[in-house]
Design a protein around this motif. Structure first.
Motif, mmCIF file in Angstrom:
data_model
loop_
_atom_site.group_PDB
_atom_site.id
_atom_site.type_symbol
_atom_site.label_atom_id
_atom_site.label_comp_id
_atom_site.label_asym_id
_atom_site.label_seq_id
_atom_site.Cartn_x
_atom_site.Cartn_y
_atom_site.Cartn_z
ATOM 1 N N ASP A 287 12.772 -42.185 -8.774
ATOM 2 C CA ASP A 287 12.466 -41.835 -7.376
ATOM 3 C C ASP A 287 12.326 -40.332 -7.190
ATOM 4 O OD1 ASP A 287 12.609 -44.529 -6.800
ATOM 5 O OD2 ASP A 287 14.650 -44.440 -5.994
ATOM 6 N N VAL A 288 13.224 -39.568 -7.821
ATOM 7 C CA VAL A 288 13.189 -38.112 -7.669
ATOM 8 C C VAL A 288 11.996 -37.519 -8.411
ATOM 9 C CG1 VAL A 288 14.404 -35.974 -8.262
ATOM 10 C CG2 VAL A 288 15.667 -37.900 -7.280
ATOM 11 N N THR A 289 11.705 -38.036 -9.583
ATOM 12 C CA THR A 289 10.640 -37.471 -10.417
ATOM 13 C C THR A 289 9.270 -37.631 -9.774
ATOM 14 O OG1 THR A 289 11.926 -37.848 -12.427
ATOM 15 C CG2 THR A 289 9.539 -37.626 -12.693
ATOM 16 N N ARG A 290 9.076 -38.669 -9.013
ATOM 17 C CA ARG A 290 7.779 -38.860 -8.350
ATOM 18 C C ARG A 290 7.432 -37.694 -7.425
ATOM 19 N NH1 ARG A 290 9.375 -44.668 -7.627
ATOM 20 N NH2 ARG A 290 8.120 -45.879 -9.104
ATOM 21 N N GLU A 291 8.460 -37.022 -6.893
ATOM 22 C CA GLU A 291 8.228 -35.947 -5.927
ATOM 23 C C GLU A 291 8.546 -34.566 -6.474
ATOM 24 O OE1 GLU A 291 6.851 -36.821 -3.162
ATOM 25 O OE2 GLU A 291 7.042 -38.962 -3.631
ATOM 26 N N ARG A 292 9.052 -34.471 -7.700
ATOM 27 C CA ARG A 292 9.573 -33.202 -8.209
ATOM 28 C C ARG A 292 8.454 -32.329 -8.778
ATOM 29 N NH1 ARG A 292 12.718 -32.772 -13.461
ATOM 30 N NH2 ARG A 292 13.331 -30.581 -13.529
ATOM 31 N N PHE A 293 8.600 -31.026 -8.555
ATOM 32 C CA PHE A 293 7.640 -30.040 -9.069
ATOM 33 C C PHE A 293 8.395 -29.031 -9.913
ATOM 34 C CE2 PHE A 293 4.974 -26.247 -8.971
ATOM 35 C CZ PHE A 293 3.699 -26.783 -9.185
ATOM 36 N N ARG A 294 7.947 -28.815 -11.153
ATOM 37 C CA ARG A 294 8.596 -27.852 -12.050
ATOM 38 C C ARG A 294 7.845 -26.529 -11.945
ATOM 39 N NH1 ARG A 294 8.903 -30.680 -16.821
ATOM 40 N NH2 ARG A 294 11.070 -31.306 -16.509
ATOM 41 N N VAL A 295 8.470 -25.562 -11.264
ATOM 42 C CA VAL A 295 7.825 -24.282 -10.975
ATOM 43 C C VAL A 295 7.504 -23.531 -12.267
ATOM 44 C CG1 VAL A 295 8.098 -22.039 -9.858
ATOM 45 C CG2 VAL A 295 8.976 -24.120 -8.743
ATOM 46 N N HIS B 144 7.804 -38.979 -19.517
ATOM 47 C CA HIS B 144 7.367 -40.372 -19.709
ATOM 48 C C HIS B 144 8.101 -41.002 -20.894
ATOM 49 C CE1 HIS B 144 3.252 -38.967 -17.923
ATOM 50 N NE2 HIS B 144 4.223 -38.975 -17.015
ATOM 51 N N VAL B 145 8.257 -40.235 -21.962
ATOM 52 C CA VAL B 145 8.929 -40.756 -23.157
ATOM 53 C C VAL B 145 10.398 -41.038 -22.858
ATOM 54 C CG1 VAL B 145 9.663 -40.183 -25.509
ATOM 55 C CG2 VAL B 145 7.331 -39.658 -24.751
ATOM 56 N N ARG B 146 11.042 -40.136 -22.149
ATOM 57 C CA ARG B 146 12.449 -40.352 -21.799
ATOM 58 C C ARG B 146 12.610 -41.606 -20.944
ATOM 59 N NH1 ARG B 146 16.201 -36.006 -22.320
ATOM 60 N NH2 ARG B 146 15.253 -34.223 -23.388
ATOM 61 N N ILE B 147 11.714 -41.796 -20.012
ATOM 62 C CA ILE B 147 11.762 -42.989 -19.159
ATOM 63 C C ILE B 147 11.666 -44.250 -20.005
ATOM 64 C CG2 ILE B 147 10.424 -44.288 -17.458
ATOM 65 C CD1 ILE B 147 9.782 -41.552 -16.140
ATOM 66 N N ALA B 148 10.741 -44.251 -20.935
ATOM 67 C CA ALA B 148 10.559 -45.432 -21.789
ATOM 68 C C ALA B 148 11.794 -45.698 -22.635
ATOM 69 C CB ALA B 148 9.329 -45.241 -22.681
ATOM 70 N N ARG B 149 12.354 -44.642 -23.229
ATOM 71 C CA ARG B 149 13.540 -44.824 -24.069
ATOM 72 C C ARG B 149 14.732 -45.319 -23.253
ATOM 73 N NH1 ARG B 149 13.334 -42.975 -29.164
ATOM 74 N NH2 ARG B 149 11.642 -41.545 -29.768
ATOM 75 N N SER C 92 23.845 -43.072 -23.332
ATOM 76 C CA SER C 92 22.718 -42.304 -23.876
ATOM 77 C C SER C 92 21.504 -42.357 -22.962
ATOM 78 C CB SER C 92 22.357 -42.809 -25.272
ATOM 79 O OG SER C 92 21.914 -44.154 -25.236
ATOM 80 N N SER C 93 21.256 -43.506 -22.335
ATOM 81 C CA SER C 93 20.101 -43.596 -21.445
ATOM 82 C C SER C 93 20.304 -42.730 -20.201
ATOM 83 C CB SER C 93 19.842 -45.048 -21.047
ATOM 84 O OG SER C 93 20.899 -45.572 -20.266
ATOM 85 N N THR C 94 21.524 -42.696 -19.694
ATOM 86 C CA THR C 94 21.811 -41.839 -18.538
ATOM 87 C C THR C 94 21.667 -40.378 -18.918
ATOM 88 O OG1 THR C 94 23.336 -43.516 -17.689
ATOM 89 C CG2 THR C 94 23.497 -41.314 -16.738
ATOM 90 N N ASP C 95 22.132 -40.022 -20.103
ATOM 91 C CA ASP C 95 21.976 -38.639 -20.569
ATOM 92 C C ASP C 95 20.505 -38.245 -20.659
ATOM 93 O OD1 ASP C 95 24.682 -38.244 -20.757
ATOM 94 O OD2 ASP C 95 24.795 -38.506 -22.932
ATOM 95 N N LEU C 96 19.660 -39.153 -21.122
ATOM 96 C CA LEU C 96 18.227 -38.865 -21.206
ATOM 97 C C LEU C 96 17.660 -38.485 -19.843
ATOM 98 C CD1 LEU C 96 16.900 -41.656 -23.597
ATOM 99 C CD2 LEU C 96 16.712 -39.186 -23.970
ATOM 100 N N MET C 97 18.096 -39.184 -18.812
ATOM 101 C CA MET C 97 17.593 -38.897 -17.473
ATOM 102 C C MET C 97 18.114 -37.559 -16.951
ATOM 103 S SD MET C 97 15.734 -41.627 -16.759
ATOM 104 C CE MET C 97 15.244 -41.269 -18.444
ATOM 105 N N VAL C 98 19.417 -37.351 -17.098
ATOM 106 C CA VAL C 98 20.035 -36.145 -16.536
ATOM 107 C C VAL C 98 19.515 -34.886 -17.232
ATOM 108 C CG1 VAL C 98 22.230 -34.922 -16.251
ATOM 109 C CG2 VAL C 98 22.087 -37.365 -15.745
ATOM 110 N N GLU C 99 19.315 -34.970 -18.532
ATOM 111 C CA GLU C 99 18.833 -33.804 -19.281
ATOM 112 C C GLU C 99 17.466 -33.335 -18.810
ATOM 113 O OE1 GLU C 99 18.847 -35.205 -23.239
ATOM 114 O OE2 GLU C 99 21.033 -35.182 -23.451
ATOM 115 N N ASN C 100 16.699 -34.208 -18.190
ATOM 116 C CA ASN C 100 15.345 -33.875 -17.762
ATOM 117 C C ASN C 100 15.220 -33.789 -16.247
ATOM 118 O OD1 ASN C 100 12.180 -35.163 -17.391
ATOM 119 N ND2 ASN C 100 12.500 -33.530 -18.892
ATOM 120 N N ALA C 101 16.364 -33.814 -15.547
ATOM 121 C CA ALA C 101 16.327 -33.904 -14.076
ATOM 122 C C ALA C 101 16.423 -32.566 -13.377
ATOM 123 C CB ALA C 101 17.457 -34.818 -13.591
ATOM 124 N N GLY C 102 16.678 -31.479 -14.130
ATOM 125 C CA GLY C 102 16.739 -30.166 -13.503
ATOM 126 C C GLY C 102 18.099 -29.856 -12.902
#
Length: 399
Positions: free
Chosen positions: A264-272, A285-290, A340-350
């Motif tokens: 939900d957050v990634t759909r709206e997030r912008f990486r400056v 995308h890869v993290r989401i799949a894993r 591990s799956s939660t870590d994948l998300m948090v590591e890429n969430a900013g």
């Protein structure tokens, strides 16, 4: 709510309970942040889950329960934990305690449920208190830690050991009423903060009659006093498999909640820094799949194992040791995958994901805190499977 009759599990009624619990998920999610701040799941949440029938899923039909296939319980718990990890955690363990009480002598079941079948039980299984065998029962005193949901319960299962003159160890679970113990509020952790997993303290020795105890040896052998009065298949399942899965499933629910929050957050997030919408980032995308695959794999293995165990029980067959070891293997690796799956998300969430107001960091703290449960020790559980695969002797109370 439909109930089972005459020792027959009510599977249709159980399916309705799962749907009723799912209907509560949105409001449980709205209460999650407040529950964490208060350090306690709201009384109204526990009451609403009880009214929906959640705690009756694994309760004997003799006391108005459903004695249902455990998959119903786990499905409901995973849905609750997606919304609030702490609510999912205490609901899971309180629910499975109704299953465990069904293994105790009939008088113990009457002691707890005779006047009120809705009475709840918390637990602390580590044998940290003092137990002395006396005529007709036991004397108990001391302190037991990590009793999740104890503020919502009127009885507690406490672990303990006594020693024979020959040095033989008798490890048991003892059932004690809240009138003989006090709750010492000391649960102050990084995650699962609303579980209220406080200490239970018995200051002076209290007498516990023998019928309020259950030997681990009986539970391991699937030969318990409660089997004489509760014939439903669910009570022929091993404690080691059912209880350990009970602490993994809410963590899978937490991981699913983290995954959906990240989506939900990634759909709206912008990486400056890269001038890029994160929704277009191939590495995301890869993290989401894993992450999605890890949680799916863990859940599918648990579903398969529970179905196989229950099938053996329905047919009155002995549960193969290979299956019992596989249940523990997949349970502990299920927890590992949730983390591990939660870590994948948090590591890429900013950085914003670490703000207290952001739910993703709560999921992350909850799943790591739940990982610390003794049932989630991967080396111990995986060693059991490896020994069994090699034909070596395997002895453990948690299989």
């Amino acid at each position: 709510m439909a109930v089972g009759v005459g020792g027959v599990a009510d599977e249709a009624g159980a399916a309705k309970v799962v749907e009723a619990v799912r209907d509560l998920v949105p409001v449980l999610g709205e209460r999650a942040e407040g529950a964490e701040r208060a350090g306690k799941v709201p009384e109204e949440s526990v009451r609403e889950l009880a009214d929906a029938g959640l705690f009756r899923l694994l309760q004997p039909t003799r006391f108005g329960g459903l004695a249902a296939h455990p998959a119903h319980h786990y499905t409901a718990i995973k849905a609750v934990a997606r919304a609030c990890g702490s609510t999912g955690w205490i609901s899971s363990v309180i629910g499975v305690h109704n299953w465990q009480l069904a293994l105790f002598p009939e008088q113990a079941q009457q002691d707890v449920w005779g006047a009120d079948p809705g009475t709840r039980i918390s637990s602390s299984y580590a044998p940290t208190g003092k137990v002395e065998a006396v005529d007709g029962g036991f004397l108990m005193s001391g302190r037991w830690a990590f009793s999740s949901g104890c503020e919502h319960a009127d009885w507690a299962f406490l672990g303990g050991m006594t020693f024979g003159e020959d040095g033989a160890v008798d490890a048991r679970t003892y059932l004690v009423p809240r009138t003989v113990y006090r709750i010492e509020p000391n649960w102050d952790t990084q995650g699962l903060r609303a579980t209220g997993s406080h200490d239970i303290v018995i200051d002076e020795p209290v007498f516990v009659p023998e019928h309020r105890s259950l030997a681990y040896a009986h539970a391991l052998a699937l030969d318990c006093p409660g089997h004489a009065v509760n014939p439903e298949p669910v009570y022929k399942l091993p404690f080691g498999g059912l209880f350990t899965t009970t602490v993994t499933v809410p963590l899978l629910g937490v991981a699913e909640g983290a995954y959906q929050t990240y989506i939900d957050v990634t759909r709206e997030r912008f990486r400056v820094s890269y001038g890029q919408k994160v929704v277009e980032d191939p590495f995301a995308h890869v993290r989401i799949a894993r992450a999605a695959s890890d949680v799916d794999a863990a859940w599918l293995q648990i579903e398969r194992n529970v179905e196989e165990m229950y099938g053996h029980a329905v047919r009155g067959e002995e549960l193969p040791l290979e299956l019992r070891l596989r249940v523990r293997r997949d349970q502990v690796l299920g927890t590992e995958r949730a983390v591990s799956s939660t870590d994948l998300m948090v590591e890429n969430a900013g950085g914003n994901a670490m703000r207290h107001a952001h739910p993703l960091q709560r999921y992350w703290r909850d799943v790591h805190t739940g990982r610390g449960h003794v049932a989630n020790d991967p080396e111990r559980a995986l060693t059991l499977f490896g020994r069994g695969a090699l034909g070596l002797d395997v002895h453990d109370t948690m299989i």
